[in-house]
Design an enzyme around this catalytic site. Structure first.
Site, short mmCIF file in Angstrom:
data_model
loop_
_atom_site.label_atom_id
_atom_site.label_comp_id
_atom_site.label_asym_id
_atom_site.label_seq_id
_atom_site.Cartn_x
_atom_site.Cartn_y
_atom_site.Cartn_z
N LYS A 103 0.85 -1.19 0.00
CA LYS A 103 0.00 0.00 0.00
C LYS A 103 0.90 1.25 0.00
O LYS A 103 2.06 1.15 0.41
CB LYS A 103 -0.93 -0.01 1.21
CG LYS A 103 -0.26 0.34 2.54
CD LYS A 103 -1.29 0.44 3.63
CE LYS A 103 -0.67 0.92 4.92
NZ LYS A 103 -0.34 2.35 4.95
N ASP B 128 -2.48 -6.20 2.19
CA ASP B 128 -2.95 -5.39 3.31
C ASP B 128 -2.68 -6.22 4.56
O ASP B 128 -3.37 -7.22 4.80
CB ASP B 128 -4.45 -5.09 3.17
CG ASP B 128 -4.97 -4.23 4.32
OD1 ASP B 128 -4.25 -4.08 5.33
OD2 ASP B 128 -6.09 -3.71 4.21
N HIS B 129 -1.66 -5.84 5.33
CA HIS B 129 -1.23 -6.71 6.41
C HIS B 129 -2.30 -6.88 7.48
O HIS B 129 -2.26 -7.84 8.25
CB HIS B 129 0.08 -6.20 7.03
CG HIS B 129 -0.04 -4.93 7.80
ND1 HIS B 129 0.16 -3.69 7.25
CD2 HIS B 129 -0.33 -4.71 9.10
CE1 HIS B 129 0.00 -2.77 8.16
NE2 HIS B 129 -0.32 -3.35 9.31
N GLU C 278 -3.62 4.55 17.28
CA GLU C 278 -2.18 4.47 17.53
C GLU C 278 -1.81 5.49 18.60
O GLU C 278 -2.29 6.64 18.56
CB GLU C 278 -1.40 4.74 16.25
CG GLU C 278 -1.62 3.71 15.16
CD GLU C 278 -0.80 4.02 13.93
OE1 GLU C 278 0.37 3.58 13.86
OE2 GLU C 278 -1.32 4.71 13.04
N ASP D 255 -3.81 6.54 4.92
CA ASP D 255 -2.89 5.66 5.62
C ASP D 255 -3.60 4.49 6.28
O ASP D 255 -3.07 3.38 6.33
CB ASP D 255 -2.11 6.45 6.68
CG ASP D 255 -0.97 5.65 7.29
OD1 ASP D 255 -0.15 5.12 6.53
OD2 ASP D 255 -0.92 5.56 8.53
N HIS E 263 -6.96 -0.40 5.26
CA HIS E 263 -7.10 -1.31 6.39
C HIS E 263 -8.53 -1.38 6.93
O HIS E 263 -9.13 -2.45 7.01
CB HIS E 263 -6.18 -0.89 7.54
CG HIS E 263 -4.73 -0.90 7.19
ND1 HIS E 263 -4.18 -1.81 6.31
CD2 HIS E 263 -3.70 -0.14 7.62
CE1 HIS E 263 -2.89 -1.59 6.22
NE2 HIS E 263 -2.57 -0.57 7.00
N LYS F 171 -3.75 9.08 15.24
CA LYS F 171 -2.46 9.00 15.91
C LYS F 171 -2.49 9.83 17.19
O LYS F 171 -3.31 10.73 17.35
CB LYS F 171 -1.34 9.48 14.98
CG LYS F 171 -1.05 8.51 13.84
CD LYS F 171 0.17 8.92 13.07
CE LYS F 171 0.55 7.88 12.02
NZ LYS F 171 1.00 6.62 12.62
#
Length: 493
Positions: free
Chosen positions: A149, A178-179, A217, A236, A241, A341
């Site tokens: 990505k 996409d992890h 995060e 992001d 995701h 974040k």
């Protein structure tokens, strides 16, 4: 279990992702007997040879993985390196003899997995340069290419990138990674839903009040300010995701468990997302940017003070959105999705909020029924419901039934990259995004991008809080609240 024998070619082999994620994942697959006849060829502009590359990867593995000298030596003997100017098609000719040599040495029958761990600007260049030397054809072994990505920057560039790659690789050869989809709990969501008959009657608008998806995060942008400022929370995290996670929650049961059936159902969800109107982006969307604050006695910078971030940046580090799915199962059920974040915890979770009882027999404040699926960290599933509080009367108290993957002490749970690399080598594309779903996702978020470009409001929030006050008001408009999770799942008693 062994995979297809193959050579893994990593473009961008001198970069952070390679030594931090890819090489450790391949090492663990090797250590646990998942790789047999294989080689890894690192490719980058940096001038290294096989030995210096091996030494760098050895140092990285010693810092992050449990190793033994014998296993480490055995794995590193499979690592090779070739310096290539990745923007020069002629220079890719160096790969032809190297790959021939490695395929012959390890008897890998020409099977090649290309991994583009490079800046996105090279995603369209590398396939063309490989094709210039016939390194994309499957006349002698399969050829697959993994694309990291972001897949495009908006709807227009995603389509352009698809056209570029499809000129040289067919759809069955392209693996858009996409992890998040490689995480065990995301996959277990499907098993939880589709292998237990008692969930199906409840998994719809009749019993579910709303769905909440959080990707939080606790860190800031760290040293990635320059990159992040061109991306933001929407690109992001949300577009790839969290929309994929939403699709896993909402998808219909596939006819069979294979790549095509599973990805058909994901694509249907993406196409069923109610298009965002101007009213939606003005009243059902909140963008935010963190400001300086003190966290645990330590001063942390605001986003605008981060390295590489322009002083006048309007890039969002937080977003919250109320959206809906226009189909029979989910009509009228709001999905609240947020990511950001510098929030109080690092946590990704799904919360299914079930409707309350139609009549409060035991208490006006009866516990809400919730199913909490924790994706990271401390992967877990928790069911919250009411039982009688000990003592006189019939006061209901919230209790929970919990399952944690950490309790499977004797089981080897693959990390996201381990699982996805293994699947790509096996040719299983189930957990990789398909082109139609990617385009549908970009089409859905395009109004948000347009809103940002035309000066849409970006709220401030203090680092260490759960985002702007406007995000709380967004969900409170319907009498609902965000769950405020910690980094650990704590049992209710």
């Amino acid at each position: 279990m062994q995979t297809n024998n193959n050579c893994i070619v990593i473009f961008g082999a001198s970069g952070d992702l390679t030594h931090r994620k890819l090489i450790p994942a391949l090492y663990n697959l090797f250590k646990f007997g998942r790789l047999n006849q294989f080689s890894v060829l690192g490719v980058a502009r940096t001038e290294l040879n096989d030995e210096t590359f091996r030494e760098k990867m050895r140092e990285a593995l010693l810092q992050t993985e449990e190793t033994t000298p014998e296993t480490l030596d055995a794995f590193c003997s499979h690592l090779y390196y070739q310096a290539v100017n990745t923007s020069d098609a002629a220079d890719y000719g160096k790969l032809v003899p190297r790959l021939d040599e490695l395929h012959n040495k390890y008897q890998t029958n020409g099977n090649t997995l290309y991994y583009m761990s490079t800046p996105p600007s090279l995603y369209g260049v590398i396939p063309e340069c490989l094709a210039a030397h016939g390194l994309n054809t499957e006349e002698n072994g399969w050829k697959r290419i993994i694309v990291e990505k972001p897949f495009g920057y908006d709807e227009k560039t995603a389509k352009e990138l698809d056209i570029q790659i499809h000129r040289f690789f067919k759809e069955h050869q392209i693996y858009r990674i996409d992890h998040y989809l490689g995480k065990e709990t995301v996959q277990n969501l499907l098993v939880l839903r589709f292998s237990n008959g008692w969930f199906e009657p409840l998994w719809n608008r009749n019993f579910i009040d709303y769905v909440e998806i959080t990707g939080a995060e606790s860190i800031g942008v760290e040293e990635r300010g320059g990159y992040y400022d061109g991306s933001g929370a929407m690109r992001d995290m949300f577009q790839n995701h969290l929309l994929q996670v939403l699709a896993m929650v909402a998808m219909e049961p596939p006819a069979i468990i294979n790549a095509n059936s599973m990805r058909d159902e994901v694509a249907k969800v993406m196409h069923s997302l109610r298009p965002l109107t101007q009213d939606d982006v003005e009243h059902n969307l909140v963008l935010g940017q963190y400001t300086a604050a003190e966290i645990d006695g330590k001063e942390v910078k605001g986003y605008l003070q981060e390295k590489g971030v322009p002083a006048n940046s309007r890039t969002e580090t937080f977003m919250a959105l109320r959206c809906e799915i226009e189909n029979w199962r989910w009509a009228g059920v709001p999905f609240y999705v947020r990511t950001g974040k510098r929030l109080p915890a690092r946590v990704t979770e799904i919360v299914i909020h079930f409707k309350t009882t139609p009549h409060p027999v035991f208490s006006q404040n009866a516990p809400e029924n919730k199913l909490i699926i924790r994706i990271q960290p401390d992967e877990a599933i928790s069911m919250r419901f009411g039982l009688k509080k000990p003592g006189a009367g019939f006061e209901a108290k919230e209790v929970s039934m919990d399952f944690r993957y950490a309790d499977l002490a004797d089981e080897q749970v693959l990390t996201a990259y381990e699982r996805l690399l293994l699947d790509a080598m096996k040719g299983d594309a189930t957990l990789f995004a398909r082109t139609d779903a990617v385009h549908a996702a970009w089409k859905f978020v395009q109004p948000i991008l347009d809103y940002k470009e035309t000066g849409g409001r970006v709220h401030e929030y203090e680092a260490g809080t759960w985002g702007p006050v406007a995000a709380e008001k967004l969900i409170a408009k319907s009498g609902r609240v965000w769950r405020k999770p910690s980094g650990k799942m704590k049992k209710k008693v």
